[in-house]
Each structure stands twice: as structure tokens, then as C-alpha cells.
Design a protein around this motif. Structure first.
Motif, PDB file in Angstrom:
ATOM      1  N   ILE B   4       0.933  -1.125  -0.006  1.00  0.00           N
ATOM      2  CA  ILE B   4      -0.105   0.036   0.049  1.00  0.00           C
ATOM      3  C   ILE B   4       0.645   1.198   0.041  1.00  0.00           C
ATOM      4  O   ILE B   4       0.679   2.051  -0.920  1.00  0.00           O
ATOM      5  N   LYS B   6       3.963   1.641  -1.040  1.00  0.00           N
ATOM      6  CA  LYS B   6       4.450   1.724  -2.589  1.00  0.00           C
ATOM      7  C   LYS B   6       3.562   2.409  -3.385  1.00  0.00           C
ATOM      8  O   LYS B   6       3.739   3.445  -4.241  1.00  0.00           O
ATOM      9  N   LYS B   7       2.395   1.918  -3.386  1.00  0.00           N
ATOM     10  CA  LYS B   7       1.397   2.178  -4.165  1.00  0.00           C
ATOM     11  C   LYS B   7       0.906   3.569  -4.113  1.00  0.00           C
ATOM     12  O   LYS B   7       0.867   4.370  -5.018  1.00  0.00           O
ATOM     13  N   SER B  11       1.534   6.809  -6.514  1.00  0.00           N
ATOM     14  CA  SER B  11       0.341   7.589  -7.264  1.00  0.00           C
ATOM     15  C   SER B  11       0.607   8.976  -6.642  1.00  0.00           C
ATOM     16  O   SER B  11       0.013  10.027  -7.397  1.00  0.00           O
ATOM     17  N   TYR B  14       2.398  10.018  -9.951  1.00  0.00           N
ATOM     18  CA  TYR B  14       1.714   9.786 -10.986  1.00  0.00           C
ATOM     19  C   TYR B  14       0.869  10.907 -11.382  1.00  0.00           C
ATOM     20  O   TYR B  14       0.447  11.119 -12.581  1.00  0.00           O
ATOM     21  N   THR B  15       0.282  11.534 -10.109  1.00  0.00           N
ATOM     22  CA  THR B  15      -0.786  12.411 -10.075  1.00  0.00           C
ATOM     23  C   THR B  15       0.002  13.784  -9.888  1.00  0.00           C
ATOM     24  O   THR B  15       1.003  13.695  -9.090  1.00  0.00           O
ATOM     25  N   ARG B  66      -6.818  12.371  -0.549  1.00  0.00           N
ATOM     26  CA  ARG B  66      -7.405  11.023  -1.619  1.00  0.00           C
ATOM     27  C   ARG B  66      -7.164  10.050  -0.789  1.00  0.00           C
ATOM     28  O   ARG B  66      -7.973   9.096  -1.406  1.00  0.00           O
ATOM     29  N   GLU B  71     -10.513   6.091  -2.381  1.00  0.00           N
ATOM     30  CA  GLU B  71     -10.951   4.803  -2.432  1.00  0.00           C
ATOM     31  C   GLU B  71     -12.345   4.415  -2.431  1.00  0.00           C
ATOM     32  O   GLU B  71     -12.887   3.522  -3.041  1.00  0.00           O
ATOM     33  N   ARG B  72     -12.916   5.279  -1.276  1.00  0.00           N
ATOM     34  CA  ARG B  72     -14.333   4.925  -1.268  1.00  0.00           C
ATOM     35  C   ARG B  72     -15.174   5.552  -2.189  1.00  0.00           C
ATOM     36  O   ARG B  72     -16.257   4.692  -2.694  1.00  0.00           O
ATOM     37  N   GLN B  73     -14.792   6.740  -2.893  1.00  0.00           N
ATOM     38  CA  GLN B  73     -15.760   6.910  -3.988  1.00  0.00           C
ATOM     39  C   GLN B  73     -15.687   6.280  -5.203  1.00  0.00           C
ATOM     40  O   GLN B  73     -16.424   5.949  -5.888  1.00  0.00           O
ATOM     41  N   LYS B  74     -14.427   5.794  -5.552  1.00  0.00           N
ATOM     42  CA  LYS B  74     -14.123   4.912  -6.755  1.00  0.00           C
ATOM     43  C   LYS B  74     -14.494   3.474  -6.688  1.00  0.00           C
ATOM     44  O   LYS B  74     -14.480   2.782  -7.651  1.00  0.00           O
ATOM     45  N   THR B  76     -12.682   1.360  -5.157  1.00  0.00           N
ATOM     46  CA  THR B  76     -11.643   0.388  -4.981  1.00  0.00           C
ATOM     47  C   THR B  76     -11.154   0.095  -3.454  1.00  0.00           C
ATOM     48  O   THR B  76     -10.501  -0.717  -3.280  1.00  0.00           O
TER      49      THR B  76
END
Lengths: 315, 237
Positions: B4, B6-7, B11, B14-15, B66, B71-74, B76
Motif C-alpha cells: 500500500i 508503495k502504491k 500515485s 503519477y498524479t 485522496r 478509495e471509497r468514492q471510486k 477501489t
């Protein structure tokens, strides 16, 4: 094997599931059928450990999801209704991330993701950002995600909704492939889909489980034929009744007095061929052309409509 | 947890979020550095760091908004919650990713110290203590704001709620001087993140301060886990 044992789930005052029990045996494909709002998604969310049930138990290979969450979750791959994708990642990065989540050993990861990418026909797009993919591809990435870590149990929530007809066929084909060496459980409100792919259908209606239908036909030995013949019933019926191997003859209304519609129940599967031959010779001798002659699948639609209608009557 | 972490770190970069956070922080702090240090010909880095620490309040919400709300909104979060990872691991992984960005940014402010060292004198020990306080305070705000992200349904509401919470902690300081009931005043001073930071800025390594900040962080991370878990029990769709 996954099992729900007297599971109840409430959202505030709304009961989403009430005392539901069923199981998916190993290497079986089970379809969860129900209209919108029947509790299909809730059932799947409980089975995957996303939410805990209010009462009852979820068992994965005999282990309780509440007490052995990690062990249970390791055996399950889940595609929720909305694929859980990160738009800013490429397909490859995303699958690597999911493999890490599912504790795939580092050195096996490359081979594993390559295999999954191949299987889900994602090789062409593996370096593209997920945010740029079309709905069909996104769905396939979603399925690919569920396969990471090689779980024995694959759970899919309405996997074909919102796809075009070609994509629907592709996804169904994929489910069929998966069913060969996995236990697959998916929800759907499309009856033919469940009939085509599943060995068992579980029908839910407003949070209650109505019945389980065995679709392999292993349980019953009878087979039904639908026949449509040009000719009046009074001429046709005596001949048909004389054929050996037909247990039951029903006349259906055809809407045309010159055409007879029949539903014939053969006593044994093995006699179906012989009965068909005899019908052909009989009608040929009577000079009555056959308009249609087809085996009738144990109609899930009838079962479904009957079951859900009856439930609606209950106040 | 490492997965988590690392991800999330990926991000951030990346964003635009990671760049915006670091960029805006450095921009504003450079202006502050110019006004408070260069123009004044002052070598007083600790008080500059003290001023810089007000930026946490403004920018931590951007860093954390974010993390859980998106995570909740999308949807995921369904992947995370049905994977063999514990809630604690998820929250800690995300928190540490935010802290990592925060550290990278802090390391960049080292440039100010280098500038002062070239044209004047710095006192390394004093500077180190100030930085310790500075980082701890940033980590405390990040924990508070992560909790807000766990409460909110979208990143934007998460950011707004986090701003609100941060300002509340800041306003505590103003209130402390106004309320003349001793018990309340003491309680406010006890809770205030800024008051806790003062000894560090004077070059005192305050153990009470360190322990308070660590407890503050632990409490909000635990609350976040509790919050996510309780939402699983009464989720309505």
C-alpha cells in the motif's frame, strides 16, 4: 467451497438478506439470480468479507470469515459490480499491485501476470493507462484482477452488465473456461446466462432465498419436447398417445386452429431419440408437416417467474 | 502494508498531488525565507522553521485528502478490503506514504539551512531539534487529516473537513489566552500542537512534546482504523 449459513444483513431498518443459506461446492459454477434489489450484491459482499453479516456465518473451506479473514480472503478473487480500478495506473502496474496485495511470491509474479494477461486478452493494452480503456477492457481488467494469486474461488458481481453483445459473449466464454478448474459464483439477472453457464442457480427475492435449482439435469431423468405440427389436435393426439416412451402429453394453445402445439415428457433421457424418430414417422404418415420439434430445457424462466411472483403475493 | 505504501507513493508522483504539495510548500516557504531571513540578514533558522510550520495546517489536507476518501468514492476500497491485508496495514501504509512525501519535502528545505551556512553560522544541534519538532508537527497534522479522509465520502469534502480540523487546533491557541478559567486554559494548552512545538524552536528537545505528538498520531491512526471498520458494519448502498 463457500457457504452462507443462516445469514442476515440489515442496513438500518432495511433487511437486505434474511436467513439465507446456500453453498457453492468445489468446481461448480453457481449463479445468483434475482431482480434488482434482491440482495445479490449484499450476498456477494458478505461472502468476500467486504462486510460482516449481522448474524449467521460465512464459511470458506470450513473456515469462518470473521475469525480467519486472512486465510479466507486469500482463497477468493472478487470482481465487484464496479471494477475496482486505479485510472492512473497501467494494466501491468495494476496487476502487479494486486499480485502484491494477494501475496504472490515476487519471483513468480511476472509469469503469473503474463498468464493472466494472456487469458483475459489484455496483452495489447497492458502498457496503457486504465483510465483510457473502454468499458469492455475495464471489465476484463477487473476479471484479471480477480484471478491474481490464483484463488480457488472466483466471485463476480454482474460481470456482463453494460457490455456490448460481443463482449458479453467473450466474458461468458471466459467464465466457462474458469469454471473448469475453479469454483465460480456470479450474480446476474439474465436468466439465459445463468442457464448456459451454471450447474446450480440460487434464486433470491427481496432478501430471502427462494430456492436452489439444479441445472445439470442430473437430478431428474425426464426430458421435455416441444412439438408444433400442422394439423388439428383431434387428428394428431391419438397417434401421439400411442407412442411408447411418452409419459405425459400436454396440449398448448397455438393461436391457430390448424396447428397443434404439444409438450411431451419422455420417461427417460435415453428414449428421447427413439421418441423423436417415431414422431417423425407418425407425422409423415399422417401428412402433417412438423413446424418445430425441439427439446425444452427445464425452463429456469418459469421457475424464476413463478417463484418471485408467489413471493410478491406475500404481504 | 509495504504494498500500500508503495502504491500510494507512486500515485503521489503519477498524479499532480505530490508535485503540488512540494511545489506550493517550497514556493511559500521561499518567500518566507526571503522576507524573514535574507532581507533581515538574520541567521535565526529556528524561528523561521516555526513560521514555516504554519504551512502544515494549510497543505497537509492536500496530501491526505485522496488517501481514503478516493478509495471509497471510486469503489477501489472493495479490492483492499477483500484482500488479505488488515485494516491497520492499509491505514499505516497510506499514512507512511504521506509521511514519506512530507520528509522528502522537508529534506528540500535543507537548502535554506545550506544558504545560511554559507553566508553566516548555523548551530547544527539547535537546527536538528527545530527540525524534529517541525517534522513531528507535520506528522501529527497528517494523522489528523488522514482521519478526516477516512470520514469523508469524497476527496473534496475530506480536504474541507481537514482544513476545518486543522484550523480548530490553531484557534485553540488563540482561545487559550482569552479563557480565564484555569482548568480549560490548561487543557487547551495541553492539547495545542503549536504550544507543544515551542520548546523545539528554542532548541530544547522536549520529551513531553515528542510523546504528545506520537500519542496524537497513534490516536488518530487508531481512530481511522476504527472508523473504517465501523463503516463496514453499517454500510448502506
Amino acid at each position: 467451497m463457500i457457504e452462507l449459513e443462516h445469514v442476515t444483513k440489515k442496513y438500518g431498518s432495511i433487511t437486505a438478506l434474511s436467513d439465507v443459506s446456500f453453498r457453492a461446492e468445489n468446481r461448480r459454477t453457481v449463479g445468483l439470480l434475482g431482480r434488482n434489489g434482491a440482495g445479490k450484491t449484499t450476498a456477494l459482499n458478505l461472502m468476500t468479507g467486504y462486510m460482516p453479516p449481522d448474524s449467521g456465518r460465512v464459511l470458506v473451506d470450513g473456515m469462518d470469515m470473521m475469525t480467519h479473514a486472512r486465510e479466507c480472503k486469500r482463497r477468493i478473487g472478487y470482481l465487484p459490480e464496479r471494477p475496482p480500478l486505479y485510472d492512473e495506473m497501467t494494466v501491468r502496474e495494476y496487476l502487479n499491485f494486486v499480485c502484491d496485495l494477494k501475496e504472490v511470491v515476487r519471483k513468480d509474479r511476472k509469469a503469473h501476470t503474463d498468464e493472466i494477461t494472456e487469458m483475459c486478452a489484455l496483452t495489447d493494452v497492458r502498457d496503457r493507462l486504465i483510465g483510457h480503456l473502454s468499458k469492455g477492457y475495464r471489465q476484463r481488467v477487473g476479471i484479471a484482477q480477480a484471478l491474481c494469486g490464483n484463488p480457488e474461488l472466483i466471485i463476480l458481481d454482474e460481470p456482463t452488465v453494460g457490455l456490448d453483445p460481443m463482449q458479453v459473449v467473450e466474458i461468458r466464454e471466459m467464465i466457462r473456461e474458469l469454471g473448469k478448474d475453479h469454483t465460480v459464483l456470479f450474480s446476474s439477472h439474465i436468466l439465459t446466462e445463468v442457464q448456459q453457464l451454471c450447474s446450480t442457480a440460487v434464486i433470491l427475492n427481496v432478501g430471502r432465498m427462494i430456492r436452489t435449482v439444479d441445472l445439470t439435469g442430473e437430478g431428474s431423468d425426464t426430458v421435455t419436447l416441444r412439438v408444433s405440427v400442422a394439423g388439428k389436435p383431434k387428428d394428431i393426439l391419438p397417434g401421439v398417445r400411442s407412442i411408447e416412451g411418452i409419459r405425459k402429453t400436454e396440449t398448448l394453445s397455438s393461436g391457430d386452429p390448424g396447428v397443434t402445439e404439444l409438450r411431451l415428457t419422455c420417461a427417460k433421457k435415453t428414449t428421447r431419440g427413439r421418441v423423436t424418430d417415431q414422431l417423425f414417422h407418425l407425422f409423415a404418415a399422417m401428412d402433417a408437416p412438423i413446424r418445430m420439434l425441439a427439446p425444452e430445457a427445464d425452463s429456469l424462466e418459469d421457475v424464476f417467474l413463478h417463484a418471485t411472483e408467489r413471493e410478491d403475493d406475500v404481504p | 502494508m509495504k504494498t500500500i505504501w508503495k502504491k500510494e507513493l507512486q500515485s503521489y508522483f503519477y498524479t499532480p498531488v505530490g508535485y503540488v504539495f512540494i511545489g506550493v510548500f517550497l514556493l511559500i516557504s521561499s518567500v518566507m525565507f526571503f522576507v524573514a531571513v535574507l532581507q533581515q540578514h538574520s541567521g535565526d533558522l529556528p524561528s523561521f522553521i516555526g513560521e514555516m510550520s504554519y504551512l502544515w495546517m494549510l497543505l497537509c489536507p492536500v496530501l491526505t485528502m485522496r488517501l481514503l476518501a478516493e478509495e471509497r468514492q471510486k469503489g477501489t476500497e472493495q479490492l483492499l478490503l477483500t484482500s488479505p491485508v488488515s485494516l491497520g496495514g492499509i491505514v499505516l501504509g497510506k499514512y507512511l506514504a504521506a509521511v514519506t512525501v512530507l520528509m522528502i519535502m522537508t529534506a528540500m528545505t535543507g537548502l535554506y539551512a545550506v544558504t545560511v551556512a554559507i553566508y553566516g553560522t548555523i548551530f547544527p544541534a539547535e537546527l536538528l531539534v527545530s527540525y524534529t519538532g517541525f517534522i513531528l508537527q507535520g506528522c501529527a497534522f497528517a494523522a489528523l487529516d488522514l482521519f478526516m479522509s477516512g470520514c469523508a465520502a469524497t476527496p473534496v469534502t475530506a480536504a474541507v473537513m481537514a482544513f476545518g480540523a486543522n484550523f480548530l487546533f490553531w484557534i485553540l491557541d488563540l482561545l487559550a489566552g482569552q479563557i480565564h478559567v484555569e482548568a480549560i486554559e490548561k487543557a487547551i494548552v495541553f492539547l495545542s500542537l503549536y504550544r507543544r512545538n515551542e520548546p523545539f524552536l528554542m532548541g530544547q528537545l522536549s520529551f513531553a512534546g515528542i510523546i504528545y505528538d506520537l500519542c496524537f498520531i497513534a490516536a488518530f491512526l487508531a481512530l481511522t482504523v476504527y472508523r473504517l471498520n465501523s463503516r463496514r458494519y453499517r454500510k448502506a448502498r
